[in-house]
Scaffold this active site. Structure first.
Site, short mmCIF file in Angstrom:
data_model
loop_
_atom_site.label_atom_id
_atom_site.label_comp_id
_atom_site.label_asym_id
_atom_site.label_seq_id
_atom_site.Cartn_x
_atom_site.Cartn_y
_atom_site.Cartn_z
N TYR A 20 -2.30 2.76 -12.60
CA TYR A 20 -3.65 2.83 -12.03
C TYR A 20 -4.70 3.20 -13.07
O TYR A 20 -5.87 2.88 -12.92
CB TYR A 20 -3.70 3.87 -10.90
N ASP A 76 13.22 -0.43 -6.02
CA ASP A 76 13.46 -1.55 -5.11
C ASP A 76 14.61 -1.22 -4.14
O ASP A 76 14.51 -1.47 -2.94
CB ASP A 76 13.74 -2.86 -5.88
N ASP A 123 2.49 4.12 -3.87
CA ASP A 123 1.55 3.40 -3.01
C ASP A 123 2.33 2.48 -2.05
O ASP A 123 2.10 2.48 -0.84
CB ASP A 123 0.59 2.60 -3.89
N ASP A 126 3.41 3.22 2.22
CA ASP A 126 3.02 2.33 3.33
C ASP A 126 4.25 1.92 4.13
O ASP A 126 4.23 1.87 5.36
CB ASP A 126 2.33 1.07 2.80
C1 IPM Z 1 -3.89 4.41 -0.90
C2 IPM Z 1 -4.77 3.20 -1.05
C3 IPM Z 1 -5.51 3.31 -2.37
C4 IPM Z 1 -4.49 3.24 -3.48
C5 IPM Z 1 -6.65 2.30 -2.58
C6 IPM Z 1 -7.65 2.32 -1.44
C7 IPM Z 1 -7.34 2.50 -3.90
O1 IPM Z 1 -4.01 2.04 -0.93
O2 IPM Z 1 -4.42 5.54 -0.95
O3 IPM Z 1 -2.69 4.25 -0.73
O4 IPM Z 1 -4.08 2.15 -3.91
O5 IPM Z 1 -4.10 4.30 -3.96
MG MG Z 2 -1.99 2.38 -0.38
#
Ligand code: IPM
Ligand code: MG
Length: 369
Positions: free
Chosen positions: A142, A226, A250, A254
């Site tokens: 990042y 993975d 990240d 999710d």
């Molecule tokens: C998260 C989001 C962020 C990230 C974005 C909005 C920059 O996806 O907080 O997971 O990628 O970190």
């Molecule tokens: Mg995210």
């Protein structure tokens, strides 16, 4: 004695709507539990860009560095898709994380009993699920240099990002994972791609070093990221704390979030080093994004954002019992059948609105007295 301070940054999309409900909850704790906060509000993301031409004004950044905790809604939206990369809404959030040095991002994935049927996985796989993903948040691909889009000198272009981690960056986030594990199931699984990335080899070695030298009593395992993603959907309850880098974190968070049925349920805390008053620098935000498709319709689920405030009570303000009170109130509301649109499955019952969910949670808090 001055009150502890909170800076609210509602941001874009559904951010302001869910934050309105958080304010009701903050108000309740002030009135009924004597927990008064000095609350201020400012702009971030596209909202800040519209007002100031930048996704985070320097004055807002300065305020964020002064307060005891920042509460953020969400950033981004299609309206800003064509903006130059340097002023995109997301840059505002990334600047906050970087300049506050919030290296440890806690993303719990917890399955509420009332929602166990709602997951896309079978009920026995997720019932009682309680895992914590610790994502490194201020380094890795990042932020690594060099980065950019350049001419490749052969008539084409090349896009470059750099995955980069130092010993200390890995060790400090590993420590926060081991500390959390000690207060939970005493197990850490570290994820990287040491089979293809040198930064992954260093990651694995440094996490092992912290374990061997500082936390030998916590159980540590390593997994390729993975395979970790696969295990997360195969048998998530094998995990307690997962520690991983910024990009893998990240993705994996999710994935873990969706195990629980809805992104609308998942809070997060981003913590840095302790300030002079002993509190960690901290930013709390729901894991869901700005959800432009449902913005302004009263459909958004405010629970993730309210649970983020519960994390603030626990990690910034040393109010673990009050945090539990709030989490229990949310459990009660769900058990009573209150559902925003994201929590309606096949059964097709009528959803309640964002505001109604906030009111139901406040009512459940009231009943807890
Ligand atoms: C998260 C989001 C962020 C990230 C974005 C909005 C920059 O996806 O907080 O997971 O990628 O970190
Ligand atoms: Mg995210």
């Amino acid at each position: 004695m001055t009150n502890p301070s909170i800076l609210i940054l509602p941001g874009d999309g559904i951010g302001p709507e869910v934050m309105t409900e958080v304010r009701k909850v903050i108000g309740w704790f002030a009135d009924k539990r004597g927990l008064a906060f000095d609350v201020s509000e400012d702009l971030v993301g596209g909202a800040a860009y519209d007002a100031h031409g930048t996704p985070l004004h320097d004055d807002t950044m300065a305020k964020a560095l002064e307060v005891d905790a920042v509460l953020l809604g969400a950033v981004g939206g299609p309206k800003y898709d064509d903006l130059d990369f340097s002023v995109k809404p997301e840059r505002g959030l990334l600047r906050l994380r970087k300049e506050m040095d919030l290296f440890s991002n806690l993303r719990p994935a917890q399955c509420f009993d009332a929602l166990a049927d709602f997951s896309s996985l079978k009920k026995d796989i997720i019932a009682g699920l309680d895992i914590m993903i610790v994502r490194e948040l201020t380094s890795g691909v990042y932020f690594g240099e060099p980065r950019g889009i350049m001419d490749d000198n052969e008539g084409g272009r090349v896009g470059i990002n750099t995955q980069r981690y130092t010993t200390e960056e890995i060790r400090r986030v590993a420590r926060s994972a081991f500390e959390l594990a000690k207060r939970r199931g005493n197990k850490v699984c570290s994820m990287e791609k040491a089979n293809v990335m040198e930064s992954g080899i260093l990651w694995r070695e440094e996490v092992q070093w912290v374990h061997d030298n500082e936390y030998p009593d916590v159980e540590l395992s390593h997994m390729y990221a993975d395979a970790g993603a696969m295990q997360l959907v195969r048998w998530p309850k094998q995990f307690d704390v997962i520690v991983t880098d910024n990009l893998f974190g990240d993705l994996l968070s999710d994935c873990a979030a969706m195990l629980t049925g809805s992104l609308g349920m998942l809070p997060s805390a981003s913590l840095g080093a302790p300030m002079e008053n002993g509190r960690p620098k901290a930013l709390y935000e729901p894991v869901h994004g700005s959800a432009p498709d449902i913005t302004g319709q009263g459909k958004a689920n405010p629970i993730a954002c309210i649970l983020s405030f519960a994390m603030a009570l626990r990690y910034s303000f040393d109010q673990g019992d009050e945090a539990t009170r709030l989490e229990t109130a949310i459990e009660t509301v769900l058990a009573d059948g209150h559902r925003t649109a994201d929590l309606i499955g096949e059964e097709g019952r009528a959803p309640i609105s964002t505001a109604e969910m906030g009111d139901a949670i406040v009512a459940a808090l009231e009943n807890s007295l």
